[in-house]
Design a protein around this motif. Structure first.
Motif, PDB file in Angstrom:
ATOM      1  N   VAL A   1     -48.563 -76.305 103.932  1.00 56.37           N
ATOM      2  CA  VAL A   1     -48.321 -77.814 103.145  1.00 56.37           C
ATOM      3  C   VAL A   1     -46.984 -78.112 103.678  1.00 56.37           C
ATOM      4  O   VAL A   1     -46.879 -79.496 103.345  1.00 56.37           O
ATOM      5  N   GLY A   2     -45.771 -77.880 103.838  1.00 58.31           N
ATOM      6  CA  GLY A   2     -44.761 -78.561 103.757  1.00 58.31           C
ATOM      7  C   GLY A   2     -44.686 -79.732 105.163  1.00 58.31           C
ATOM      8  O   GLY A   2     -44.392 -80.971 104.887  1.00 58.31           O
ATOM      9  N   ALA A   3     -45.918 -79.301 106.168  1.00 55.17           N
ATOM     10  CA  ALA A   3     -45.782 -80.046 107.140  1.00 55.17           C
ATOM     11  C   ALA A   3     -46.625 -81.132 107.175  1.00 55.17           C
ATOM     12  O   ALA A   3     -46.679 -82.244 107.630  1.00 55.17           O
TER      13      ALA A   3
ATOM     14  N   LEU B   1     -39.040 -85.817  94.238  1.00 53.93           N
ATOM     15  CA  LEU B   1     -37.631 -85.227  92.764  1.00 53.93           C
ATOM     16  C   LEU B   1     -37.340 -84.109  93.919  1.00 53.93           C
ATOM     17  O   LEU B   1     -36.609 -83.515  93.282  1.00 53.93           O
ATOM     18  N   LEU B   2     -37.511 -83.696  95.104  1.00 50.22           N
ATOM     19  CA  LEU B   2     -36.983 -82.295  95.650  1.00 50.22           C
ATOM     20  C   LEU B   2     -37.585 -81.797  95.119  1.00 50.22           C
ATOM     21  O   LEU B   2     -38.327 -81.798  94.462  1.00 50.22           O
ATOM     22  N   VAL B   3     -37.576 -80.265  95.507  1.00 54.08           N
ATOM     23  CA  VAL B   3     -37.610 -78.762  95.390  1.00 54.08           C
ATOM     24  C   VAL B   3     -36.486 -78.442  93.976  1.00 54.08           C
ATOM     25  O   VAL B   3     -35.680 -78.809  94.021  1.00 54.08           O
ATOM     26  N   PRO B   4     -37.080 -78.471  92.732  1.00 53.68           N
ATOM     27  CA  PRO B   4     -36.089 -77.894  91.658  1.00 53.68           C
ATOM     28  C   PRO B   4     -34.876 -77.297  91.906  1.00 53.68           C
ATOM     29  O   PRO B   4     -35.686 -76.189  92.025  1.00 53.68           O
ATOM     30  N   ARG B   5     -34.032 -77.586  90.839  1.00 51.38           N
ATOM     31  CA  ARG B   5     -32.900 -76.398  91.136  1.00 51.38           C
ATOM     32  C   ARG B   5     -32.576 -76.055  89.887  1.00 51.38           C
ATOM     33  O   ARG B   5     -33.241 -76.246  89.094  1.00 51.38           O
ATOM     34  N   CYS B   6     -31.966 -74.325  89.958  1.00 55.64           N
ATOM     35  CA  CYS B   6     -31.449 -74.070  88.845  1.00 55.64           C
ATOM     36  C   CYS B   6     -30.036 -73.547  88.654  1.00 55.64           C
ATOM     37  O   CYS B   6     -29.578 -72.696  89.578  1.00 55.64           O
TER      38      CYS B   6
ATOM     39  N   MET C   1     -31.552 -89.203 100.752  1.00 51.71           N
ATOM     40  CA  MET C   1     -32.033 -87.730 101.380  1.00 51.71           C
ATOM     41  C   MET C   1     -33.708 -87.476 100.900  1.00 51.71           C
ATOM     42  O   MET C   1     -33.952 -86.127 100.252  1.00 51.71           O
ATOM     43  N   PRO C   2     -34.214 -88.054 102.054  1.00 54.92           N
ATOM     44  CA  PRO C   2     -35.379 -87.785 101.955  1.00 54.92           C
ATOM     45  C   PRO C   2     -35.889 -86.030 102.207  1.00 54.92           C
ATOM     46  O   PRO C   2     -36.912 -85.670 101.697  1.00 54.92           O
ATOM     47  N   PHE C   3     -35.220 -86.087 102.780  1.00 52.46           N
ATOM     48  CA  PHE C   3     -35.593 -84.214 103.058  1.00 52.46           C
ATOM     49  C   PHE C   3     -34.459 -83.308 102.517  1.00 52.46           C
ATOM     50  O   PHE C   3     -34.464 -82.080 102.766  1.00 52.46           O
ATOM     51  N   GLY C   4     -34.190 -84.089 100.579  1.00 52.47           N
ATOM     52  CA  GLY C   4     -33.266 -82.990 100.151  1.00 52.47           C
ATOM     53  C   GLY C   4     -32.430 -82.130 101.318  1.00 52.47           C
ATOM     54  O   GLY C   4     -31.342 -83.473 101.881  1.00 52.47           O
ATOM     55  N   SER C   5     -31.608 -81.255 100.243  1.00 52.13           N
ATOM     56  CA  SER C   5     -29.603 -81.065 100.605  1.00 52.13           C
ATOM     57  C   SER C   5     -29.484 -79.665 100.872  1.00 52.13           C
ATOM     58  O   SER C   5     -30.323 -78.985  99.897  1.00 52.13           O
ATOM     59  N   GLY C   6     -28.425 -78.970 101.181  1.00 47.02           N
ATOM     60  CA  GLY C   6     -28.276 -77.853 101.111  1.00 47.02           C
ATOM     61  C   GLY C   6     -29.070 -77.060 101.357  1.00 47.02           C
ATOM     62  O   GLY C   6     -28.985 -76.835 102.697  1.00 47.02           O
ATOM     63  N   ARG C   7     -28.367 -75.461 100.760  1.00 43.20           N
ATOM     64  CA  ARG C   7     -29.631 -74.252 101.927  1.00 43.20           C
ATOM     65  C   ARG C   7     -31.295 -74.432 101.308  1.00 43.20           C
ATOM     66  O   ARG C   7     -31.350 -73.966 102.401  1.00 43.20           O
ATOM     67  N   ARG C   8     -31.262 -75.206 100.722  1.00 44.34           N
ATOM     68  CA  ARG C   8     -33.042 -75.235 100.756  1.00 44.34           C
ATOM     69  C   ARG C   8     -33.598 -76.985 100.989  1.00 44.34           C
ATOM     70  O   ARG C   8     -34.412 -76.958 100.540  1.00 44.34           O
ATOM     71  N   ARG C   9     -32.463 -77.109 101.860  1.00 40.77           N
ATOM     72  CA  ARG C   9     -32.884 -78.475 102.309  1.00 40.77           C
ATOM     73  C   ARG C   9     -34.256 -77.934 103.767  1.00 40.77           C
ATOM     74  O   ARG C   9     -34.050 -76.884 103.579  1.00 40.77           O
ATOM     75  N   CYS C  10     -34.640 -78.748 103.191  1.00 40.11           N
ATOM     76  CA  CYS C  10     -36.229 -79.087 104.445  1.00 40.11           C
ATOM     77  C   CYS C  10     -35.750 -78.456 105.801  1.00 40.11           C
ATOM     78  O   CYS C  10     -35.653 -79.360 106.358  1.00 40.11           O
ATOM     79  N   PRO C  11     -36.780 -77.654 106.228  1.00 35.35           N
ATOM     80  CA  PRO C  11     -36.081 -76.957 107.550  1.00 35.35           C
ATOM     81  C   PRO C  11     -36.946 -77.189 108.500  1.00 35.35           C
ATOM     82  O   PRO C  11     -37.157 -77.100 109.790  1.00 35.35           O
TER      83      PRO C  11
HETATM   84  C1  HEM Z   1     -41.586 -85.855 106.796  1.00 35.16           C
HETATM   85  C2  HEM Z   1     -41.423 -85.030 106.872  1.00 35.16           C
HETATM   86  C3  HEM Z   1     -40.953 -83.866 106.191  1.00 35.16           C
HETATM   87  C4  HEM Z   1     -40.524 -84.097 104.932  1.00 35.16           C
HETATM   88  C5  HEM Z   1     -39.865 -85.806 103.934  1.00 35.16           C
HETATM   89  C6  HEM Z   1     -40.400 -83.258 103.822  1.00 35.16           C
HETATM   90  C7  HEM Z   1     -39.591 -82.960 102.895  1.00 35.16           C
HETATM   91  C8  HEM Z   1     -38.882 -81.764 102.638  1.00 35.16           C
HETATM   92  C9  HEM Z   1     -38.262 -82.046 100.990  1.00 35.16           C
HETATM   93  C10 HEM Z   1     -37.391 -82.914 100.451  1.00 35.16           C
HETATM   94  C11 HEM Z   1     -38.171 -80.749 100.667  1.00 35.16           C
HETATM   95  C12 HEM Z   1     -37.216 -79.756  99.776  1.00 35.16           C
HETATM   96  C13 HEM Z   1     -35.708 -79.929 100.194  1.00 35.16           C
HETATM   97  C14 HEM Z   1     -34.363 -79.651  99.115  1.00 35.16           C
HETATM   98  O1  HEM Z   1     -35.091 -79.817  97.326  1.00 35.16           O
HETATM   99  O2  HEM Z   1     -33.349 -79.875  99.341  1.00 35.16           O
HETATM  100  C15 HEM Z   1     -38.959 -80.197 101.256  1.00 35.16           C
HETATM  101  C16 HEM Z   1     -38.395 -78.207 102.027  1.00 35.16           C
HETATM  102  C17 HEM Z   1     -39.411 -77.871 102.941  1.00 35.16           C
HETATM  103  N1  HEM Z   1     -40.129 -78.575 103.770  1.00 35.16           N
HETATM  104 FE1  HEM Z   1     -40.251 -80.279 104.454  1.00 35.16          FE
HETATM  105  N2  HEM Z   1     -40.027 -81.870 105.146  1.00 35.16           N
HETATM  106  C18 HEM Z   1     -41.283 -82.489 105.775  1.00 35.16           C
HETATM  107  C19 HEM Z   1     -41.446 -82.167 107.109  1.00 35.16           C
HETATM  108  C20 HEM Z   1     -41.656 -80.489 106.887  1.00 35.16           C
HETATM  109  C21 HEM Z   1     -42.278 -79.915 108.571  1.00 35.16           C
HETATM  110  C22 HEM Z   1     -42.776 -80.343 109.706  1.00 35.16           C
HETATM  111  C23 HEM Z   1     -42.201 -78.322 107.440  1.00 35.16           C
HETATM  112  C24 HEM Z   1     -42.478 -77.360 108.926  1.00 35.16           C
HETATM  113  C25 HEM Z   1     -42.641 -77.389 109.977  1.00 35.16           C
HETATM  114  C26 HEM Z   1     -41.203 -78.696 106.824  1.00 35.16           C
HETATM  115  C27 HEM Z   1     -41.577 -77.375 106.078  1.00 35.16           C
HETATM  116  C28 HEM Z   1     -40.592 -77.268 104.570  1.00 35.16           C
HETATM  117  C29 HEM Z   1     -40.392 -75.990 103.731  1.00 35.16           C
HETATM  118  C30 HEM Z   1     -41.155 -74.750 104.270  1.00 35.16           C
HETATM  119  C31 HEM Z   1     -39.800 -75.988 103.040  1.00 35.16           C
HETATM  120  C32 HEM Z   1     -39.183 -75.096 102.079  1.00 35.16           C
HETATM  121  C33 HEM Z   1     -37.541 -74.937 102.036  1.00 35.16           C
HETATM  122  C34 HEM Z   1     -37.339 -73.633 100.865  1.00 35.16           C
HETATM  123  O3  HEM Z   1     -38.281 -74.016  99.426  1.00 35.16           O
HETATM  124  O4  HEM Z   1     -36.324 -73.845 101.082  1.00 35.16           O
HETATM  125  N3  HEM Z   1     -41.661 -79.931 105.918  1.00 35.16           N
HETATM  126  N4  HEM Z   1     -39.574 -81.051 103.106  1.00 35.16           N
END
Ligand code: HEM
Length: 354
Positions: free
Chosen positions: A150-152, A218-223, A283-293
């Protein structure tokens, strides 16, 4: 190249760009995670189902839930969000079970040992090894697979669609992208991974697309783990906190003329907004420990797919159709799918074959 070959076979016909990117991504992720693209009739059906369920899940994830604001009435699940999620969980469960089964039934013993180090096998080994402290239950295996799929896929395919829509909307930007591709790759050459870091204008287009259309706005909700005061506001312990990244990306105090699509704003200081630093303005990928891996992988897949679509083909709108940039709800998806007609841009046929 498989995606390029598929487009080449459909030259002159309208193609759904989001769908095309999604298929390329699920095949890529599938190769990385379970060691092979999903093939055959069953594989195609599974891919279609993944797309459907991932999109539904992204919609529910991004929906503000009244139960979060008034936990006392959460039990009623007024907006049916919990019920919807339960259904999605069930569908995912069935799908992932079929992927595991498909893999186990289609690969020979020799292949299994060769593929032993793919992600799925690694998880299954951890599942088998029940005595180890790092062992995983089958539910955890499926949960991890679901997170990655789902994330990717949904994030990256949605961004591909938006980036293509924006460059189609701005012919002068399209010209600059094409000129850069010609300069860096050459007009009669194939794109290789080593070209990607040199495509600075295309990378600026991607950053600007993320700014205007962050796929997780809205990123992933924090608590909050403890009560604290931020900017004069008290946030009690246990509050659910949403960060509205989209509104920060549109803040005129930070961004000059924020609703304008202008990749050049990222060219002034290229290293400044590189996703990995904590720059709270972007921060399109979020920030901190829950930032997108998946930042590095996501960036690379996105630029490879976009560069390929724009290097190998010219694109035009189907006759009588207009470009529509309206959004769907809070998840920042395009309301109507982008359909474009490809025309080969390079001369030799051989450049379009795997
Ligand atoms: C264009 C691509 C992507 C965008 C814009 C994106 C964005 C994000 C954002 C905003 C979050 C939440 C971070 C936060 O709230 O601080 C997230 C979480 C996550 N993303 Fe991505 N992502 C992308 C691609 C990917 C890819 C390629 C993968 C996997 C290989 C991935 C796997 C995950 C996972 C597993 C999480 C949950 C992390 C957690 O809950 O600790 N994402 N992503």
């Amino acid at each position: 190249m498989k995606m390029v070959e598929d487009v080449y076979e459909n030259v002159g016909k309208p193609i759904d760009i989001g769908e095309l990117a999604y298929c390329a991504l699920i095949n890529l992720i599938g190769k990385m995670v379970w060691g092979g693209a999903l093939r055959g009739e069953k594989g195609t059906a599974v891919k279609g189902r993944f797309k459907e369920i991932s999109s539904q899940m992204m919609v529910l994830l991004g929906k503000p839930n009244i139960s979060d604001i008034f936990p006392a009435i959460a039990w009623f699940d007024i907006q049916s969000i919990k019920r919807g999620m339960k259904k999605i969980r069930q569908s995912f469960n069935e799908l992932l079970e079929s992927v595991i089964e498909l893999r186990m039934n289609t690969v020979t013993e020799k292949e299994t040992s060769e593929q032993k180090f793919d992600f799925l096998q690694l998880l299954l080994d951890l599942h088998k090894n029940q005595d180890s402290p790092s062992s995983l239950t089958m539910n955890q295996v499926k949960g991890l697979l679901m997170d990655i799929v789902v994330g990717a896929t949904d994030t990256t395919s949605t961004t591909t669609e938006w980036a293509m829509a924006e460059v189609m909307q701005h012919p002068e930007i399209m010209e600059k992208v094409k000129k850069e591709l010609t300069d860096v790759v050459g007009i009669n050459d194939i794109i290789e991974e080593f070209h990607l870091p040199n495509l600075s204008y295309l990378n600026a287009v991607i950053k600007e697309t993320f700014r205007l259309h962050p796929p997780v706005p809205l990123l992933v909700p924090r608590c909050s783990a403890q009560s604290l005061t931020v900017g004069g506001y008290t946030i009690p312990k246990g509050s659910k906190v949403f960060l509205n990244m989209w509104s920060i990306h549109m803040d005129p105090n930070i961004w000059d003329n924020p609703s304008e699509f202008r990749p050049e704003r990222f060219l002034d200081e290229p290293g400044k907004f590189d996703f990995l630093r904590n720059d709270f303005r972007y921060m399109p990928f979020g920030s901190g420990r829950r930032r997108c891996p998946g930042i590095t992988l996501g960036e690379k897949m996105l630029s490879f797919i976009l560069a390929s679509l724009l290097h190998y083909f010219e694109w035009k709108l189907p006759q009588g159709e207009q470009l529509d940039l309206s959004r769907f709800g809070i998840v920042m998806k395009k309301k109507n799918p982008l359909r474009l007609i490809p025309i080969p841009r390079l001369s030799g046929h051989v450049l379009y074959k795997k």
